[in-house]
Design a protein around this motif. Sequence first.
Motif, mmCIF file in Angstrom:
data_model
loop_
_atom_site.group_PDB
_atom_site.id
_atom_site.type_symbol
_atom_site.label_atom_id
_atom_site.label_comp_id
_atom_site.label_asym_id
_atom_site.label_seq_id
_atom_site.Cartn_x
_atom_site.Cartn_y
_atom_site.Cartn_z
ATOM 1 N N UNK A 35 0.798 -1.215 0.000
ATOM 2 C CA UNK A 35 0.000 0.000 0.000
ATOM 3 C C UNK A 35 0.828 1.260 0.000
ATOM 4 N N UNK A 36 2.179 1.115 0.043
ATOM 5 C CA UNK A 36 3.025 2.318 0.026
ATOM 6 C C UNK A 36 2.924 2.988 -1.333
ATOM 7 N N UNK A 37 2.921 4.317 -1.315
ATOM 8 C CA UNK A 37 2.783 5.095 -2.532
ATOM 9 C C UNK A 37 4.071 5.047 -3.340
ATOM 10 N N UNK A 38 3.913 4.815 -4.645
ATOM 11 C CA UNK A 38 5.052 4.846 -5.564
ATOM 12 C C UNK A 38 5.092 6.169 -6.315
ATOM 13 N N UNK A 39 3.953 6.589 -6.851
ATOM 14 C CA UNK A 39 3.924 7.844 -7.586
ATOM 15 C C UNK A 39 2.537 8.132 -8.119
ATOM 16 N N UNK A 40 2.262 9.397 -8.459
ATOM 17 C CA UNK A 40 0.953 9.774 -9.022
ATOM 18 C C UNK A 40 0.880 9.403 -10.493
ATOM 19 N N UNK A 41 0.569 8.155 -10.787
ATOM 20 C CA UNK A 41 0.609 7.649 -12.154
ATOM 21 C C UNK A 41 -0.372 8.384 -13.055
ATOM 22 N N UNK A 42 -1.608 8.558 -12.599
ATOM 23 C CA UNK A 42 -2.608 9.202 -13.456
ATOM 24 C C UNK A 42 -2.202 10.628 -13.790
ATOM 25 N N UNK A 43 -1.680 11.333 -12.806
ATOM 26 C CA UNK A 43 -1.264 12.716 -13.068
ATOM 27 C C UNK A 43 -0.116 12.766 -14.061
ATOM 28 N N UNK A 44 0.838 11.834 -13.911
ATOM 29 C CA UNK A 44 1.982 11.826 -14.835
ATOM 30 C C UNK A 44 1.569 11.416 -16.234
ATOM 31 N N UNK A 45 0.427 10.724 -16.372
ATOM 32 C CA UNK A 45 -0.080 10.376 -17.693
ATOM 33 C C UNK A 45 -0.953 11.481 -18.264
ATOM 34 N N UNK A 46 -1.201 12.515 -17.489
ATOM 35 C CA UNK A 46 -2.022 13.610 -17.960
ATOM 36 C C UNK A 46 -3.505 13.347 -17.824
ATOM 37 N N UNK A 47 -3.883 12.455 -16.896
ATOM 38 C CA UNK A 47 -5.288 12.117 -16.702
ATOM 39 C C UNK A 47 -5.803 12.784 -15.430
ATOM 40 N N UNK A 48 -6.964 13.384 -15.535
ATOM 41 C CA UNK A 48 -7.593 13.973 -14.365
ATOM 42 C C UNK A 48 -8.411 12.907 -13.650
ATOM 43 N N UNK A 49 -8.702 13.102 -12.350
ATOM 44 C CA UNK A 49 -9.524 12.103 -11.623
ATOM 45 C C UNK A 49 -10.875 11.879 -12.260
ATOM 46 N N UNK A 50 -11.427 12.899 -12.915
ATOM 47 C CA UNK A 50 -12.752 12.728 -13.511
ATOM 48 C C UNK A 50 -12.715 11.792 -14.712
ATOM 49 N N UNK A 51 -11.538 11.667 -15.361
ATOM 50 C CA UNK A 51 -11.433 10.807 -16.537
ATOM 51 C C UNK A 51 -11.212 9.355 -16.193
ATOM 52 N N UNK A 52 -10.803 9.075 -14.964
ATOM 53 C CA UNK A 52 -10.367 7.712 -14.623
ATOM 54 C C UNK A 52 -11.439 6.660 -14.833
ATOM 55 N N UNK A 53 -12.712 6.859 -14.407
ATOM 56 C CA UNK A 53 -13.699 5.790 -14.621
ATOM 57 C C UNK A 53 -13.874 5.426 -16.083
ATOM 58 N N UNK A 54 -13.846 6.415 -16.983
ATOM 59 C CA UNK A 54 -14.072 6.117 -18.394
ATOM 60 C C UNK A 54 -12.833 5.538 -19.069
ATOM 61 N N UNK A 55 -11.642 5.974 -18.642
ATOM 62 C CA UNK A 55 -10.413 5.529 -19.323
ATOM 63 C C UNK A 55 -9.948 4.159 -18.854
ATOM 64 N N UNK A 56 -10.461 3.656 -17.730
ATOM 65 C CA UNK A 56 -10.161 2.292 -17.251
ATOM 66 C C UNK A 56 -8.661 2.033 -17.175
ATOM 67 N N UNK A 57 -8.011 2.803 -16.341
ATOM 68 C CA UNK A 57 -6.572 2.678 -16.153
ATOM 69 C C UNK A 57 -6.252 1.363 -15.447
ATOM 70 N N UNK A 58 -5.390 0.537 -16.071
ATOM 71 C CA UNK A 58 -4.987 -0.720 -15.432
ATOM 72 C C UNK A 58 -3.586 -1.095 -15.875
ATOM 73 N N UNK A 59 -2.985 -2.019 -15.100
ATOM 74 C CA UNK A 59 -1.610 -2.438 -15.343
ATOM 75 C C UNK A 59 -1.599 -3.766 -16.062
ATOM 76 N N UNK A 60 -0.605 -3.952 -16.937
ATOM 77 C CA UNK A 60 -0.430 -5.220 -17.648
ATOM 78 C C UNK A 60 0.969 -5.736 -17.333
ATOM 79 N N UNK A 61 1.057 -6.744 -16.474
ATOM 80 C CA UNK A 61 2.347 -7.323 -16.087
ATOM 81 C C UNK A 61 2.125 -8.769 -15.714
ATOM 82 N N UNK A 62 3.185 -9.572 -15.867
ATOM 83 C CA UNK A 62 3.079 -10.989 -15.522
ATOM 84 C C UNK A 62 2.915 -11.170 -14.012
ATOM 85 N N UNK A 63 3.617 -10.355 -13.251
ATOM 86 C CA UNK A 63 3.505 -10.440 -11.802
ATOM 87 C C UNK A 63 3.177 -9.063 -11.278
ATOM 88 N N UNK A 64 2.112 -9.008 -10.553
ATOM 89 C CA UNK A 64 1.604 -7.716 -10.112
ATOM 90 C C UNK A 64 2.319 -7.266 -8.835
#
Length: 767
Positions: A35-64
């Motif tokens: 649960x430790x914070x790594x970084x503001x990923x959405x902000x660094x991608x240029x996404x506002x909080x209001x866009x997050x539900x529609x843009x469906x931000x998710x990670x693609x990796x073999x091991x999460x």
Amino acid sequence: AAERVLLLPAVLLGLCCRAEPEPIRYAIPEELSRGSLVGPLARDLGLSPAELPARKLRLSAERQYFGVSGDKGNLYVSERLDREDMCGEAPICSVSFEVLVHNPLNVFHVEVAIQDVNDNAPRFLRDNFQLEINEFTSPDTRFYLGTAEDADVGSNSLQSYELEENRYFEVEMKESEDGSKFAELVLRRALDRESEQSLRLVLTALDGGDPPRSGTAQLYINVTDANDNPPVFAQNRYRVSLREDAPPGSVVMNVSATDADAGTNARITYGFGEMSAKVLQKFVVDAESGTITLQEALDFEDTRSLSLAVEARDGGGLVAHCKVEVEVLDVNDNVPEVILTSVSSPVPEDAPVGTVAAMVKVRDRDSGDNGQVRCELLGEAPLSLVASSGGSYKVVTASALDREQAAEHRVTLVARDRGSPVLSSSAELVLEVSDVNDNAPVFEEEVYSAYVAENNAAGAPVLRVLARDADAGANGRVSYWLEGGSTGTAPPPVSVESRSGAVYAQYSFDYEQCRELAVAIRAQDSGVPARSSTATVRIFVLDRNDNAPRVLWPTAAAAGGETPPFEVVPRSAEVGYLVAKVVAVDADAGRNAWLSYELLQAPEPALFRLGPQNGEVRTARAVSERDAAKQRLVALVKDHGQPALSATATLHVVLAESLQEALPELSERPAGVDSPAELQFYLVLALALLSALFLLSLLLALLARLRRAGPPPVLRCLNAQRFSLASAAFPADFCEGTLPYSYNLCVAPGRAVTEAAFLPPPSLPAE
């Protein structure tokens, strides 16, 4: 909270460009809690909080290792990160993964550097060291003590060795060519076995952390008698290459050492020095010959190089050391992998060309050409493969989609490496195409024809129309509607059932009023927007025999005691003399309107005959003196319908040479009814008629010749003339007909004179 370091701040430029964007980099220390914070990923991608539900931000990796919060889009740690487990001795440790953003679909690369924390203390491979040193060993002689391991890197790794304070020995740290730091025991003062036979010292390894960590080992030194020549290897370092598919039992190489001493002091035995258990499991050395043999299979993808510490010990206890560097050569033994990281299915059939349908990643654990992978798309489908970065590919639409031609597309993604032999693997991609309302309903026929017998019941079925829509679901669900008809009647003549397309008559049809009608039916789907098409339904009304024949001539007797029309036949008439013609019509059609005539009643059955087809009444024999002067004939007119309908006509015939002779026979009025003035009027009228009859007789010959061609129009109708006699026995009115196809009708005095001309009956159709 753990310290967060953003290596590449600011919003990445060119997210919408085709150029490959730089990855987003973060740095965090290892061993952070979940649960430790790594970084503001959405902000660094240029996404506002209001866009997050529609843009469906998710990670693609073999091991999460990481997760992303749904509300703010922050990147956080999802499991324990141990840099040593993840990267081993590598100086730089990082985790790379892809971030998928939908609507529209795009992929970004993120790299998180894992910084080392001093969480590992240096550790000797064994707890104690046994050394035998001859008392004649000269000062400054060095003894190899091996290497302490520290899983940390950088300043947190092993930095120095310390030895418990004593009079004879010191410890020095040396660094080998591969960067490892080992300890050497240095003799600073000559030993005296007689004064001190053995020593027990504590050897300490220290790292550079803050605070530093340390590990210890016991050093046992046994002072022996003189063996002044230690073994000497031919090389201090050996290098050998070995294929990863070498079978166990393969000879790696043979090491050799010599000793200048003689006897037991010169007898050399070989063995391995201090090494990790992982290396000791894979190799074995022959103690007598120094031959190193592989005893466990190698894996280039697991370990690319191994370092073996080999010892040569003589009979006097002196030991020499050398290093054997084993380079593992890669073999193309790993099949490429095809991973579908994201699939956007179904895709609407109106999706533009270039729409991303899926994201694919390929990889190969081999190296060099063996690890170079190319991917291709197999199968006939409107899809193409576009290379992205880091072994990723986009599956995009290459042409327009049509669900009606193909509701789904199956393609095979094949990955092949460049090794020898070539290895490949495949994965199937199933892309469904969702429907769009792009097809209008199509009727089976543009014009439908239906035949309905007249007098049908209201609500009777007429026919069923059917329209098909190639779309699916609501887009293909067809309803039917009545557009209107050609009759212009209200209510409409038919109705249509919206779901089935069944057409029903709204009321009973009458062939005599309407023989044909047309309506337009619209078929409409349930799509948005709705599409429709129309078809014409032509309804032909079939005749039924529902109309009886109607007699036009002779007319029935008028009310009020008026004398019915009559015909005068001279007693001198020859056989075949045309007396009159029965004229009738039928409102029906076809056989239902085909009329035939027969004589029902006649005072003298043999005197007259009636034409069965033309209705002409002619004399069948010559008139005799015995025949009654007044004849009443009843004719039957019948159609050919099923069942047949009929009507009767009554014809009054007077046998007399002249009209004056016939009038007394027709008089049925009592004496004293007519005034003398009225009878005188009728007498004058009768004389005028006789004159007219004389003129008409002259035309009979001409009319007989022209009968087959039809009478001239000028002779179609002749006016009736009134007459009057002084006698009270004369009739009030009369009718006379002499032409075969035209008859004159006279009505009672004081009423208008009507002229009626009747066409000949229709000819009978051939059966």
